[in-house]
Design a protein around this motif. Structure first.
Motif, short mmCIF file in Angstrom:
data_model
loop_
_atom_site.label_atom_id
_atom_site.label_comp_id
_atom_site.label_asym_id
_atom_site.label_seq_id
_atom_site.Cartn_x
_atom_site.Cartn_y
_atom_site.Cartn_z
N TYR A 177 5.82 -46.74 -11.44
CA TYR A 177 6.62 -46.61 -10.22
C TYR A 177 6.98 -45.14 -9.94
CZ TYR A 177 7.10 -51.53 -11.34
OH TYR A 177 6.84 -52.84 -11.67
N ASN A 178 6.08 -44.25 -10.30
CA ASN A 178 6.29 -42.84 -10.05
C ASN A 178 5.56 -42.49 -8.75
OD1 ASN A 178 7.10 -40.24 -10.32
ND2 ASN A 178 5.71 -39.73 -11.99
N TYR A 179 6.31 -42.57 -7.62
CA TYR A 179 5.70 -42.42 -6.32
C TYR A 179 6.40 -41.35 -5.50
CZ TYR A 179 3.44 -46.92 -7.26
OH TYR A 179 2.70 -47.93 -7.80
N THR A 180 5.72 -40.92 -4.46
CA THR A 180 6.31 -40.08 -3.43
C THR A 180 5.92 -40.66 -2.08
OG1 THR A 180 6.49 -37.81 -2.62
CG2 THR A 180 4.31 -38.55 -3.29
N MET A 181 6.66 -40.28 -1.02
CA MET A 181 6.41 -40.85 0.29
C MET A 181 6.10 -39.76 1.30
SD MET A 181 8.98 -44.08 0.81
CE MET A 181 7.98 -44.55 2.23
N GLY A 182 5.43 -40.15 2.36
CA GLY A 182 5.13 -39.25 3.46
C GLY A 182 5.19 -39.99 4.77
N VAL A 183 5.27 -39.24 5.85
CA VAL A 183 5.28 -39.80 7.20
C VAL A 183 4.31 -39.00 8.05
CG1 VAL A 183 6.65 -40.30 9.26
CG2 VAL A 183 7.68 -40.56 7.00
N GLU A 184 3.48 -39.69 8.81
CA GLU A 184 2.56 -39.03 9.71
C GLU A 184 2.49 -39.82 11.01
OE1 GLU A 184 -1.03 -39.03 7.46
OE2 GLU A 184 -1.38 -41.18 7.67
N ARG A 185 1.95 -39.18 12.04
CA ARG A 185 1.75 -39.88 13.30
C ARG A 185 0.37 -39.57 13.84
NH1 ARG A 185 4.24 -37.09 18.44
NH2 ARG A 185 4.18 -34.88 17.89
N ILE A 186 -0.20 -40.54 14.54
CA ILE A 186 -1.53 -40.35 15.13
C ILE A 186 -1.46 -40.70 16.61
CG2 ILE A 186 -2.65 -40.97 12.97
CD1 ILE A 186 -3.58 -43.56 14.59
N LYS A 187 -2.26 -40.03 17.41
CA LYS A 187 -2.39 -40.37 18.82
C LYS A 187 -3.40 -41.50 18.92
CE LYS A 187 -2.77 -38.20 23.36
NZ LYS A 187 -1.40 -38.65 23.71
N ILE A 188 -2.97 -42.65 19.43
CA ILE A 188 -3.81 -43.85 19.40
C ILE A 188 -5.10 -43.65 20.17
CG2 ILE A 188 -3.91 -46.28 20.08
CD1 ILE A 188 -0.91 -46.44 19.47
N SER A 189 -5.04 -42.91 21.27
CA SER A 189 -6.26 -42.67 22.07
C SER A 189 -7.19 -41.67 21.40
CB SER A 189 -5.88 -42.17 23.46
OG SER A 189 -5.17 -40.95 23.39
N GLN A 190 -6.68 -40.91 20.44
CA GLN A 190 -7.48 -39.94 19.68
C GLN A 190 -7.10 -40.04 18.20
OE1 GLN A 190 -6.61 -36.15 21.47
NE2 GLN A 190 -7.43 -36.73 23.45
#
Length: 328
Positions: A183-196
């Motif tokens: 359970y040694n984890y890290t987190m991230g957040v990203e976003r994508i443009k759905i049309s691209q």
């Protein structure tokens, strides 16, 4: 007679000059957005409440139910093991765990359509499209069942996602390398443009914990835990690029609902079987209690002016449903 006529004329003149009496108009409710856990168990349409029972209400068989406003009376619509429920116009969209496919039903339980391509209960409706993931891969499909396609592959295991103004926001989990401990984890957040879909913008990397991913009015709202020593679950907001991070509240926050005026959230009481729903302004001030829950809250959802809860009464080892109306 002349005096009487003059009096009538004077009264008519006053009535014309006086402002009309305005009828009180209902103040519209603050439209709330919440985080997406992909296991919604409640839905609301035209004043009717719907619920997926997948075992918590032991006296009821598994299935889709229409529920009274006091959350006491249940009418079975469709028997079966379902997970996640959302609305599309006059239909219920839910994942059939027995068959392993997504389905749409009318409110009387009649099957409208099946989506054999969607073998995942982690879905979200946005307009006429269904977005879903299978752990690391995102897909979209039209509500009419056509156009199923792969969007992109996440860097890690997807925890939750939401869609806003043509962008998909994804919070994901990554194991730390080398993995010296479980359970040694890290987190991230990203976003994508759905049309691209190749247009990927990284918002966070290597953060200890982040959840309640809510996007609205120029901000991302999230509960952020910076490291293992952090005490409590504080609510933060930031711009769409993850900059200008500001703590909204120091309350121990879970199940957040954000509007244009207010933030609603459930606050936990350590060592107590009572939890409470609170409301505060967007700057974290003017906090008021909206209602109490006798027991341990398992699920909190918001649908069209009502908060819905699954609650476990720990001492009695029983479960019950609770509905709290939104305040003006």
């Amino acid at each position: 007679m002349k005096y009487l006529m003059r009096l009538v004329v004077a009264l008519l003149s006053l009535s014309l000059l006086s402002p009309p009496v305005l009828q009180a108009q209902a103040v519209p409710l603050d439209d709330l957005k919440s985080d997406h856990h992909f296991v919604n168990r409640f839905a609301k349409k035209d004043g009717s409440n719907y619920y997926v029972n997948n075992g918590h209400l032991e006296k009821l068989t598994y299935g889709l139910y229409k529920v009274s406003n006091d959350m006491q009376k249940f009418r079975l619509i469709k028997q079966g093991q379902f997970m996640n429920i959302m609305l599309y116009k006059n239909t219920l969209v839910t994942f059939n765990e027995t068959k392993g496919i997504l389905q749409r039903f009318s409110f009387d339980g009649t099957l409208v359509r099946e989506y054999p391509e969607v073998a995942s209960s982690n879905f979200l409706l946005e307009g006429d499209r269904i977005y879903y993931h299978t752990g690391q891969n995102f897909y979209e499909i039209n509500i009419n069942g056509t156009g199923n396609k792969h969007l992109y592959t996440s860097k890690g295991t997807i925890q939750e996602f939401t869609i806003h103004n043509g962008w998909l926001y994804n919070a994901y989990l990554l194991p730390v390398k080398p993995t010296s401990q479980p359970y040694n984890y890290t987190m991230g957040v990203e976003r994508i443009k759905i049309s691209q879909p190749k247009n990927i913008v990284s918002i966070f990397n290597e953060i200890y914990s982040i959840d309640s991913l809510i996007v609205r009015d120029g901000y991302i709202y999230s509960v952020i835990v910076h490291d293992a020593s952090t005490v409590g679950r504080n609510l933060y907001r930031m711009d769409y690029s993850g900059n200008h991070v500001k703590r909204v509240s120091s309350a121990d926050t879970s199940d957040v609902f954000v509007g244009s005026k207010y933030v609603y959230y459930v606050e936990n009481y350590s060592g107590s079987y009572t939890q409470s729903l609170y409301r505060m302004t967007l700057d974290g001030k003017n906090r008021i209690k909206v209602g109490d829950l006798t027991g341990s809250k398992l699920r909190a959802e918001y649908h069209n002016g009502s908060f819905y809860f699954e609650v476990q009464n720990v001492p009695k080892e029983t479960f019950y449903l609770r509905r709290i109306l939104q305040k003006q």
